[in-house]
Design an enzyme around this catalytic site. Structure first.
Site, PDB file in Angstrom:
ATOM      1  N   GLN A  15       0.827  -1.198   0.000  1.00 50.02           N
ATOM      2  CA  GLN A  15       0.000   0.000   0.000  1.00 50.02           C
ATOM      3  C   GLN A  15       0.868   1.257   0.000  1.00 50.02           C
ATOM      4  O   GLN A  15       1.894   1.298   0.666  1.00 50.02           O
ATOM      5  CB  GLN A  15      -0.900  -0.021   1.242  1.00 50.02           C
ATOM      6  CG  GLN A  15      -2.150   0.779   1.063  1.00 50.02           C
ATOM      7  CD  GLN A  15      -3.243   0.370   2.048  1.00 50.02           C
ATOM      8  OE1 GLN A  15      -3.318  -0.773   2.446  1.00 50.02           O
ATOM      9  NE2 GLN A  15      -4.084   1.309   2.415  1.00 50.02           N
ATOM     10  N   SER A  95       4.335  -6.217   2.945  1.00 50.56           N
ATOM     11  CA  SER A  95       3.005  -6.198   3.561  1.00 50.56           C
ATOM     12  C   SER A  95       1.980  -6.805   2.603  1.00 50.56           C
ATOM     13  O   SER A  95       2.026  -7.991   2.294  1.00 50.56           O
ATOM     14  CB  SER A  95       2.662  -4.769   3.989  1.00 50.56           C
ATOM     15  OG  SER A  95       1.460  -4.740   4.723  1.00 50.56           O
ATOM     16  N   LEU A  96       1.049  -5.993   2.091  1.00 49.40           N
ATOM     17  CA  LEU A  96       0.076  -6.454   1.100  1.00 49.40           C
ATOM     18  C   LEU A  96       0.764  -7.216  -0.044  1.00 49.40           C
ATOM     19  O   LEU A  96       0.241  -8.206  -0.565  1.00 49.40           O
ATOM     20  CB  LEU A  96      -0.669  -5.234   0.546  1.00 49.40           C
ATOM     21  CG  LEU A  96      -1.339  -5.378  -0.807  1.00 49.40           C
ATOM     22  CD1 LEU A  96      -2.584  -6.222  -0.680  1.00 49.40           C
ATOM     23  CD2 LEU A  96      -1.662  -4.022  -1.393  1.00 49.40           C
ATOM     24  N   ARG A 120      -9.189  -7.856   3.815  1.00 50.75           N
ATOM     25  CA  ARG A 120      -8.073  -7.446   4.689  1.00 50.75           C
ATOM     26  C   ARG A 120      -8.084  -5.925   4.851  1.00 50.75           C
ATOM     27  O   ARG A 120      -7.975  -5.390   5.954  1.00 50.75           O
ATOM     28  CB  ARG A 120      -6.757  -7.918   4.073  1.00 50.75           C
ATOM     29  CG  ARG A 120      -5.490  -7.558   4.844  1.00 50.75           C
ATOM     30  CD  ARG A 120      -4.295  -8.142   4.084  1.00 50.75           C
ATOM     31  NE  ARG A 120      -3.012  -7.901   4.734  1.00 50.75           N
ATOM     32  CZ  ARG A 120      -2.207  -6.867   4.500  1.00 50.75           C
ATOM     33  NH1 ARG A 120      -2.584  -5.928   3.628  1.00 50.75           N
ATOM     34  NH2 ARG A 120      -1.047  -6.751   5.112  1.00 50.75           N
ATOM     35  N   HIS A 204       0.121  -2.791  11.122  1.00 50.50           N
ATOM     36  CA  HIS A 204       1.242  -3.558  11.696  1.00 50.50           C
ATOM     37  C   HIS A 204       1.589  -3.167  13.128  1.00 50.50           C
ATOM     38  O   HIS A 204       2.744  -2.918  13.460  1.00 50.50           O
ATOM     39  CB  HIS A 204       2.481  -3.458  10.783  1.00 50.50           C
ATOM     40  CG  HIS A 204       2.225  -3.993   9.417  1.00 50.50           C
ATOM     41  ND1 HIS A 204       2.018  -5.327   9.168  1.00 50.50           N
ATOM     42  CD2 HIS A 204       2.076  -3.368   8.225  1.00 50.50           C
ATOM     43  CE1 HIS A 204       1.770  -5.507   7.877  1.00 50.50           C
ATOM     44  NE2 HIS A 204       1.787  -4.325   7.286  1.00 50.50           N
ATOM     45  N   GLN A 253       1.084 -11.505  10.100  1.00 48.91           N
ATOM     46  CA  GLN A 253       1.586 -10.277   9.471  1.00 48.91           C
ATOM     47  C   GLN A 253       0.766  -9.031   9.811  1.00 48.91           C
ATOM     48  O   GLN A 253       1.296  -7.928   9.839  1.00 48.91           O
ATOM     49  CB  GLN A 253       1.578 -10.511   7.956  1.00 48.91           C
ATOM     50  CG  GLN A 253       2.293  -9.489   7.140  1.00 48.91           C
ATOM     51  CD  GLN A 253       1.613  -9.276   5.804  1.00 48.91           C
ATOM     52  OE1 GLN A 253       0.435  -8.973   5.741  1.00 48.91           O
ATOM     53  NE2 GLN A 253       2.364  -9.454   4.733  1.00 48.91           N
TER      54      GLN A 253
END
Length: 319
Positions: A15, A95-96, A120, A204, A253
């Site tokens: 992102q 991440s993503l 998500r 996170h 995660q």
């Protein structure tokens, strides 16, 4: 490609890499890319392709649209590379982007991944009311010092390291008050720069636990396959080679630190490491971090026709 002299790692962005117009050139030029956007439109039940290609930017920035949009653009670019015979020895995603990496490794189907990341994004957005959380980038300060700042700034609120991006950049996440205190402390203690990030939720960190619990149920229902090549995961900065591990690392995660710099160092490490890194998808965020981590490694990007051709030349030249 894979038996050539250069060992290739594909890196998939997360992102923040979204931009109106992303993927359009590849979709116009390559049927496999166009088909990828059509698959996403069908799976999601709305014209994601139109939001990617035409905007508006405000809509593209909504987390539950951003996440499938970046995944779809990345997979479109990856499929074009695949068609050109380029096979990576390793994959990783920020991440993503780890979902894109798992699609590329065959761990997850694209349709499953695109629906999962939409949820998500939704779960992350709903986990913390707008304005309650914040994130900040601390530049030019060691991880140890940033950890100390996070502890000192918390004051019984949440302030945690969200991303270890490079030797130059660590990101904090948590309650807005605590993160703002951390920005002040970092500035006082000699950070090159400490800035609030324009995000819609504190990603996170432990405030994301409600999102993690909801996502865990979704991921438990999906079929995971053994990855066709190692996927270096964010949470452990370690290679994932089993289906169950893939599921577990994607669940953890959501609240855990993205260990991006350690992941890249693992990919670089030793004789069997990657010598060519390709950022597959929109933007150049990971390319920029790569330059901060190790400038001696070749890193290219594939997000449009020009960058694709440049990368293909690099790969064919390197073999």
């Amino acid at each position: 490609m894979s038996d050539g002299s250069s060992r290739i790692a594909f890196l998939f962005p997360g992102q923040g890499s979204q931009v109106v117009g992303m993927g359009k050139e590849l979709a116009d030029n390559y049927p496999v890319a166009r088909q990828t956007f059509e698959e996403a439109d069908e799976a999601l039940g709305y014209r994601l392709s139109q939001v990617c290609f035409e905007g508006p930017e405000e809509k593209l920035k909504l987390t539950e649209i951003t996440q499938p949009a970046i995944l779809t653009t990345s997979i479109a670019a990856w499929r074009v590379l695949q068609e050109k015979g380029v096979t990576p020895q390793f994959v990783a995603g920020h991440s993503l982007g780890e979902y894109s990496a798992h699609v590329a490794a065959g761990t997850l189907t694209f349709a499953d991944a695109v629906l999962t990341v939409r949820n998500r994004g939704k779960y992350m957005q709903e986990a913390v009311p707008v304005g309650v959380g914040a994130m900040a980038a601390i530049l030019g300060m060691t991880l140890d010092k940033v950890n100390d700042i996070a502890k000192d700034a918390a004051q019984e609120e949440v302030c945690e390291v969200a991303n270890i991006n490079s030797p130059e950049q660590v990101v904090l996440s948590g309650n807005a008050g605590a993160v703002n205190r951390a920005i002040t402390l970092a500035t006082e203690r000699g950070a090159k720069k400490a800035v609030s990030l324009p995000v819609s939720a504190p990603f996170h960190c432990s405030l994301m636990q409600p999102a993690q619990d909801r996502l865990a149920a979704d991921l438990a229902a999906l079929s995971f396959q053994r990855p066709s090549c190692p996927v270096v995961c964010n949470v452990d900065a370690a290679p994932v080679t089993a289906a169950d591990t893939a599921r577990d690392t994607l669940i953890r995660q959501v609240t855990a630190t993205v260990k991006w710099e350690p992941s890249i160092r693992l990919l670089i490490d030793g004789d069997k490491g990657a010598s060519l890194f390709v950022e597959v998808g929109p933007g150049k965020v990971l390319w920029g971090l790569m330059r901060q981590i190790d400038r001696s490694k070749t890193c290219t990007t594939v997000g449009d026709e020009a960058s694709l051709q440049k990368t293909l030349t690099q790969i064919h030249g390197a073999d």
